[in-house]
Design a protein around this motif. Structure first.
Motif, PDB file in Angstrom:
ATOM      1  N   LYS A   1       1.624   8.395  -7.221  1.00 13.06           N
ATOM      2  CA  LYS A   1       1.500   7.724  -5.923  1.00 13.06           C
ATOM      3  C   LYS A   1       0.565   8.470  -4.973  1.00 13.06           C
ATOM      4  O   LYS A   1       0.747   8.484  -3.749  1.00 13.06           O
ATOM      5  N   LYS A   2      -0.450   9.113  -5.562  1.00 11.12           N
ATOM      6  CA  LYS A   2      -1.482   9.781  -4.764  1.00 11.12           C
ATOM      7  C   LYS A   2      -2.576   8.798  -4.377  1.00 11.12           C
ATOM      8  O   LYS A   2      -3.190   8.933  -3.322  1.00 11.12           O
TER       9      LYS A   2
ATOM     10  N   ASP B   1      -3.407   6.759  -1.303  1.00 13.33           N
ATOM     11  CA  ASP B   1      -2.174   6.094  -0.886  1.00 13.33           C
ATOM     12  C   ASP B   1      -1.817   6.600   0.510  1.00 13.33           C
ATOM     13  O   ASP B   1      -1.710   7.812   0.727  1.00 13.33           O
TER      14      ASP B   1
ATOM     15  N   ASP C   1       3.693  14.510   1.680  1.00 13.23           N
ATOM     16  CA  ASP C   1       3.327  15.928   1.612  1.00 13.23           C
ATOM     17  C   ASP C   1       3.826  16.697   2.833  1.00 13.23           C
ATOM     18  O   ASP C   1       4.322  17.816   2.719  1.00 13.23           O
TER      19      ASP C   1
ATOM     20  N   THR D   1       0.872   9.250   0.974  1.00 15.58           N
ATOM     21  CA  THR D   1       0.708  10.566   0.343  1.00 15.58           C
ATOM     22  C   THR D   1       0.826  11.688   1.364  1.00 15.58           C
ATOM     23  O   THR D   1       1.563  12.651   1.161  1.00 15.58           O
TER      24      THR D   1
END
Length: 160
Positions: free
Chosen positions: A71-72, A89, A96, A92
């Motif tokens: 899902k990056k 995405d 993070d 992302t």
């Protein structure tokens, strides 16, 4: 003076190395992710990646699929165009930041427990053997401010 493509190529490499180290990404996955980030909202195609990163179709395909699984990156299509345009995405960065805050909170909690232990130990130690708690206090204060700041950044990202 370097062309824009030369600058982008250089940044893809630098950012790629950063992602290899920081996110434990495979070198080509890191370069693809970097290229996608630096291409922006317009997106980049599979063909662009093969051409600009000088890698085989199977290598690009493998890493694109992996980055999508993580899902990056995601993609969009354009009406009348069969190509996929890959972009970062949106969630992302938010994920993070959330992971970073959790890591900082965990580290902060550890320092608080160490401080408590040292405070208790100091009750039974002579003045010259007592633990100095200033480092831990400063560390906890730093984390408090850092967490506030990164949460403000997260809020900005979410609202845009």
């Amino acid at each position: 003076m370097k062309t824009m493509d030369g600058k982008k190529c250089e940044l893809v490499e630098k950012l790629g190395i950063h992602f290899e180290r920081k996110k434990q990404m495979a070198p080509m996955a890191a370069r693809i992710f970097s290229y996608v980030i630096l291409t922006g909202k317009q997106g980049t195609t599979f063909e662009d990646l093969v051409s600009n990163l000088c890698a085989s179709k199977s290598t690009i395909s493998t890493h694109l699929n992996h980055l999508q699984d993580l899902k990056k990156i995601t993609y969009f299509t354009k009406t009348g165009d069969r190509k996929k345009y890959f972009i970062m995405d949106h969630d992302t960065m938010i994920r993070d930041i959330g992971n970073l805050v959790e890591e900082w909170k965990s580290e902060q909690q550890l320092h608080l427990e160490i401080m408590d232990f040292k405070r208790d130990a100091n009750k039974n130690l002579s003045d010259e053997n007592k633990f100095d708690l200033q480092f831990h206090e400063s560390f906890v204060e730093f984390h408090d401010e850092a967490i506030k700041s990164i949460n403000k950044l997260k809020e900005t990202i979410v609202n845009n």
